[in-house]
Design a protein around this motif. Structure first.
Motif, short mmCIF file in Angstrom:
data_model
loop_
_atom_site.label_atom_id
_atom_site.label_comp_id
_atom_site.label_asym_id
_atom_site.label_seq_id
_atom_site.Cartn_x
_atom_site.Cartn_y
_atom_site.Cartn_z
N GLY A 57 82.15 43.87 79.76
CA GLY A 57 80.87 43.91 79.04
C GLY A 57 80.18 42.58 78.92
O GLY A 57 79.04 42.51 78.43
N SER A 182 88.13 52.17 76.86
CA SER A 182 86.91 51.44 76.53
C SER A 182 86.81 50.13 77.28
O SER A 182 85.72 49.68 77.65
N PRO A 195 81.45 52.52 78.14
CA PRO A 195 80.53 51.91 77.15
C PRO A 195 79.28 51.30 77.79
O PRO A 195 78.20 51.33 77.20
N ASN A 208 81.49 44.60 73.92
CA ASN A 208 82.63 45.49 74.12
C ASN A 208 83.94 44.83 73.70
O ASN A 208 84.41 43.89 74.33
#
Length: 403
Positions: A57, A182, A195, A208
């Motif tokens: 992320g 995730s 995500p 994240n």
């Protein structure tokens, strides 16, 4: 293009980073972290330290009129002899919100661990240069999404025009915490983790904190969430606690309360969504710990199995079914005094029917198609109008609505 055309940005300014909680200056460049140093000191867990240093992320965001750019990085990987080889990392290019390219990483530092003896062999390789040319004309906003599955040090950024940090997007800051799912396990590129898919579709700016094998209700993680600016928060809790057989039901409930209490110390009214585990047949009614399926490994496949006894939940051992019931009970109880606290059954993201159509390849983690499916569903269930983390409601009431 000759080298004289380049403008080199070294070190890369902190204002270019999105999704990192802390930046470490190394002998080579900048290493983004997804947990602060004070949390890392308290962790004392190689798995978590590896996971948080993998920049899932995390991206560079800057504005430029450049037609070409290069990013020099050094990756660090851990592999295991006798296990299937993990895929190389990917850096993705986004221009004005559109994915326009990608570059596979190479070189760097690789540690190979012999599972039979525990011996580790390290190979040191060169830096990797990711080059993107023929960029659209004119001034544009660029994001470079870093590999979700490799520790990555950033050495320098080169462009053939000046660069400056991208102004605030106006999107709500979404902080998500969860497990390896995730984190992005089995996803093929950084923007394909669920995500990232959900944030892109829902109009949320992702941070994240998904940590492979390490969503364990640690207080240092709760404090990191407490201290990180966020407009929306979600917590996916459960599977790692079963994987490690870490605690019993008596400890689980108070640990969840303590985790939420700590977060609420810093975010007393922020919309907060608690998500239970997705459907995972090996642990629905059977406790952990999880273990490698040795027969599958002998056949060259990576799969997991549950080693607990289905009768043990009567003595307080955790299964996914037990965890869902307890999380639902806790959120229902707390929401009487906390109207911004919500619960989502993870099986709405991936349920029993999904298992039939898109089974988890290793029995624990979704494949690339399932990551996309989960991201789409989360955007609909959590970010749409009238849902717990509605980005529509946020934009309507935020200061950005006036900009």
């Amino acid at each position: 293009m000759t080298i004289e055309n380049w403008t080199t940005t070294t070190p890369i300014p902190a204002g270019f980073f999105r999704g990192a909680l802390e930046l470490e200056q190394t002998g080579l460049g900048v290493l983004p972290h997804r947990l602060p140093a004070r949390a890392r000191v308290q962790a004392n867990d190689p798995q978590l330290l590896m996971a948080e240093s993998q920049p899932s992320g995390v991206r560079l965001a800057f504005r430029t009129s450049a037609s070409a750019l290069e990013l020099d990085t050094v990756r660090s990987r851990t592999t295991y002899s006798g296990f299937p080889t993990r895929p190389d990392g990917v850096i993705e290019l986004v221009v004005n919100g559109q994915v326009l390219g990608s570059s596979v990483t190479s070189g760097g530092n690789t540690v190979t661990i012999d599972m039979a003896t525990g011996a580790a062999n390290q190979v040191v390789g060169p830096a990797c240069t990711s080059r993107f040319a023929d960029l659209p004309q004119g001034t544009k906003d660029i994001e470079l999404w870093l590999p979700h599955n490799e520790t990555t040090e950033l050495i320098s950024l080169r462009t053939n025009a000046s660069v400056e940090p991208t102004p605030p997007s106006g999107r709500p800051r979404w902080l998500h915490h969860g497990s390896s799912i995730s984190h992005g396990s089995n996803a093929i590129r950084p923007m394909a983790i669920w995500p990232a898919v959900a944030g892109r579709l829902g109009g949320a700016d992702l941070t994240n904190l998904g940590f492979g094998g390490s969503a364990l209700l640690d207080q240092f993680t709760a404090r990191a969430i407490r201290d990180t600016p966020a407009d929306l928060i979600s917590l996916k809790i459960g599977i790692n606690l079963v994987n490690l057989d870490l605690m019993r039901l008596r400890a689980f409930g108070p640990a969840v309360h303590g985790f939420l209490d700590t977060i609420r110390d810093g975010h007393p009214k922020t919309p907060l969504l608690v998500i239970s585990p997705i459907h995972c047949p090996v642990h629905e009614e059977t406790p952990g710990p999880s273990a490698f399926d040795l027969e599958a490994l002998a056949a060259g496949e990576l799969r997991f199995r549950a080693t607990g006894d289905p009768s043990e939940p009567a003595a307080g051992k955790l299964t996914l079914s037990v965890i869902r019931d307890e999380l639902n009970r806790i959120v229902r109880q707390r929401s009487l005094d906390d109207p911004n606290l919500y619960y989502l059954d993870g099986r709405e993201l991936y349920g029993e029917q999904d298992w039939i159509e898109l089974p988890l390849p290793d029995a624990l983690h979704p494949d690339a198609a399932t990551h996309h499916l989960m991201g789409e569903r989360f955007a609909s269930l959590a970010f749409a109008a009238g849902t717990p983390l509605s980005t529509t409601a946020y934009r309507a009431h935020s200061r950005y609505a006036q900009l």
